[in-house]
Design an enzyme around this catalytic site. Structure first.
Site, PDB file in Angstrom:
ATOM      1  N   ASP A   1       0.771  -1.349  -0.190  1.00 26.35           N
ATOM      2  CA  ASP A   1      -0.033  -0.033  -0.171  1.00 26.35           C
ATOM      3  C   ASP A   1       0.845   1.231   0.130  1.00 26.35           C
ATOM      4  OD1 ASP A   1      -2.568   1.503   0.304  1.00 26.35           O
ATOM      5  OD2 ASP A   1      -1.807   1.948   2.359  1.00 26.35           O
ATOM      6  N   SER A   2       0.173   2.287  -0.026  1.00 26.08           N
ATOM      7  CA  SER A   2       1.087   3.727  -0.165  1.00 26.08           C
ATOM      8  C   SER A   2       1.381   3.930   1.205  1.00 26.08           C
ATOM      9  CB  SER A   2       0.280   4.966  -0.520  1.00 26.08           C
ATOM     10  OG  SER A   2      -0.968   4.776   0.303  1.00 26.08           O
TER      11      SER A   2
ATOM     12  N   CYS B   1      -4.554  -1.951  -1.823  1.00 27.67           N
ATOM     13  CA  CYS B   1      -4.808  -0.420  -1.920  1.00 27.67           C
ATOM     14  C   CYS B   1      -5.591  -0.419  -3.203  1.00 27.67           C
ATOM     15  CB  CYS B   1      -3.323   0.265  -2.225  1.00 27.67           C
ATOM     16  SG  CYS B   1      -3.283   1.934  -2.909  1.00 27.67           S
TER      17      CYS B   1
ATOM     18  N   GLU C   1      -2.717   8.616   8.411  1.00 28.53           N
ATOM     19  CA  GLU C   1      -1.151   8.409   8.398  1.00 28.53           C
ATOM     20  C   GLU C   1      -0.652   8.985   9.729  1.00 28.53           C
ATOM     21  OE1 GLU C   1       1.297   6.665   6.527  1.00 28.53           O
ATOM     22  OE2 GLU C   1      -0.359   5.882   5.490  1.00 28.53           O
TER      23      GLU C   1
ATOM     24  N   CYS D   1     -11.130   2.864  -0.103  1.00 29.48           N
ATOM     25  CA  CYS D   1      -9.765   3.025  -0.009  1.00 29.48           C
ATOM     26  C   CYS D   1      -9.360   2.338   1.449  1.00 29.48           C
ATOM     27  CB  CYS D   1      -9.683   4.632   0.338  1.00 29.48           C
ATOM     28  SG  CYS D   1      -7.980   5.028   0.864  1.00 29.48           S
TER      29      CYS D   1
ATOM     30  N   HIS E   1      -7.194   2.824   3.758  1.00 24.54           N
ATOM     31  CA  HIS E   1      -6.803   3.518   4.765  1.00 24.54           C
ATOM     32  C   HIS E   1      -8.296   3.942   5.757  1.00 24.54           C
ATOM     33  CE1 HIS E   1      -3.197   4.738   3.008  1.00 24.54           C
ATOM     34  NE2 HIS E   1      -2.825   5.248   4.204  1.00 24.54           N
TER      35      HIS E   1
HETATM   36  N1  DGL Z   1      -4.839   3.147   0.953  1.00 26.62           N
HETATM   37  C1  DGL Z   1      -5.009   3.457  -0.487  1.00 26.62           C
HETATM   38  C2  DGL Z   1      -6.192   3.238  -1.312  1.00 26.62           C
HETATM   39  O1  DGL Z   1      -6.843   2.217  -1.162  1.00 26.62           O
HETATM   40  C3  DGL Z   1      -4.252   4.637  -0.873  1.00 26.62           C
HETATM   41  C4  DGL Z   1      -4.321   5.992  -0.510  1.00 26.62           C
HETATM   42  C5  DGL Z   1      -3.548   6.962  -1.008  1.00 26.62           C
HETATM   43  O2  DGL Z   1      -2.512   6.973  -0.860  1.00 26.62           O
HETATM   44  O3  DGL Z   1      -4.020   7.971  -1.481  1.00 26.62           O
HETATM   45  O4  DGL Z   1      -6.719   3.710  -2.096  1.00 26.62           O
END
Ligand code: DGL
Length: 266
Positions: A6-7, A69, A148, A180, A182
């Site tokens: 993931d990011s 992600c 984050e 997402c 996150h």
């Molecule tokens: N967690 C990610 C997603 O599911 C990335 C969110 C991001 O880095 O903008 O989209």
């Protein structure tokens, strides 16, 4: 071994469900915190990150890759499958199908990043599964950064969420899809804002079950010592703090550096 990326910390919302499904699997988790957030970036740039991270995880011994992600899945899943035909990939897609099955009002909301909504994956999911249900997309600029930073239950995060979710509630949604990885970390706040009449869908348990099915087909992927190693392209100490804060299992945390489009262990 199973590679997950993931990011940033978002994929940990998937990792915890994968661990519940596969207690003995050895996991490699890559957080590209040098580049977080992915959401506002062009799809081609995210695709290049995803390819390099996949190469890195394969070089570390991963035999199955989970793109934990939504943004990277939207940008790169098809490309990764074509580029690494020997490797099984599990990706994320917005859970429009279960949402369309569960809604009674016929209106569902989806929270995701701009890149996720731009990708063809989102449109194809809506085309295939919306089935007459109205799907309202909503971007959440700045939410990934709040998560984050561990601002999971603060007044400013709540105000941001209200700004996005209240207009959806006014349009009568009764299901809210988290598009997402996150966002599951703010489910308590979202449930508080939405109230009991709205179901919030985290697709991670379904993705973890799919991962377990794929892992079962690959010899020894599910059978290891139950360890996890984390590879971080940004601040390692910050990431260790995030693991603690989010209640995610501990493991070795190693720094990785980008040089051009390649990744190296620091
Ligand atoms: N967690 C990610 C997603 O599911 C990335 C969110 C991001 O880095 O903008 O989209």
């Amino acid at each position: 071994m199973l590679g997950i990326f993931d990011s940033g910390v978002g994929g940990l919302s998937v990792l915890r469900h994968i661990r519940a499904q596969l207690p003995r699997a050895d996991l490699l988790y890559f957080a590209d915190t040098a580049h977080v957030p992915y959401g506002p970036r062009p799809l081609a740039e995210v695709r290049a990150f995803a390819e390099a991270i996949t190469r890195f995880l394969l070089a570390q011994g991963a035999r199955v890759i989970v793109v934990a992600c939504n943004t990277a899945s939207a940008a790169a899943l098809k490309y990764l499958r074509a580029t690494f035909p020997e490797t099984p990939f599990v990706g994320m897609e917005p859970a429009v199908k279960p949402a369309a099955e569960q809604t009674r009002t016929g209106v569902v909301g989806v929270l995701a990043t701009p890149a996720t909504f731009q990708g063809e994956l989102f449109n194809s999911v809506v085309e295939r599964f919306a089935n007459g249900v109205t799907v309202l997309p909503q971007v959440c600029p700045g939410l990934v950064q709040q998560i984050e930073a561990g601002r999971l239950d603060t007044p400013d995060t709540e105000a941001m969420l209200r700004g996005w979710v209240e207009p959806l509630l006014a349009q009568n949604i009764d299901v809210l899809v988290l598009g997402c990885t996150h966002y599951p970390f703010v489910i308590p706040l979202l449930e508080k804002i939405c109230g009991p009449g709205v179901r919030v869908i985290d697709p991670a348990p379904a993705v973890a079950r799919q991962t377990a099915r794929v892992a079962a087909e690959r010899l020894r992927v599910a059978e290891g010592e139950g360890r996890v190693a984390y590879f971080i392209s940004g601040d390692v100490i910050e990431f260790e703090r995030a693991l603690e804060r989010l209640g995610i299992e501990r493991g070795e945390v190693r720094a990785v550096t980008w040089s051009g489009t390649m990744l190296h262990l620091a």
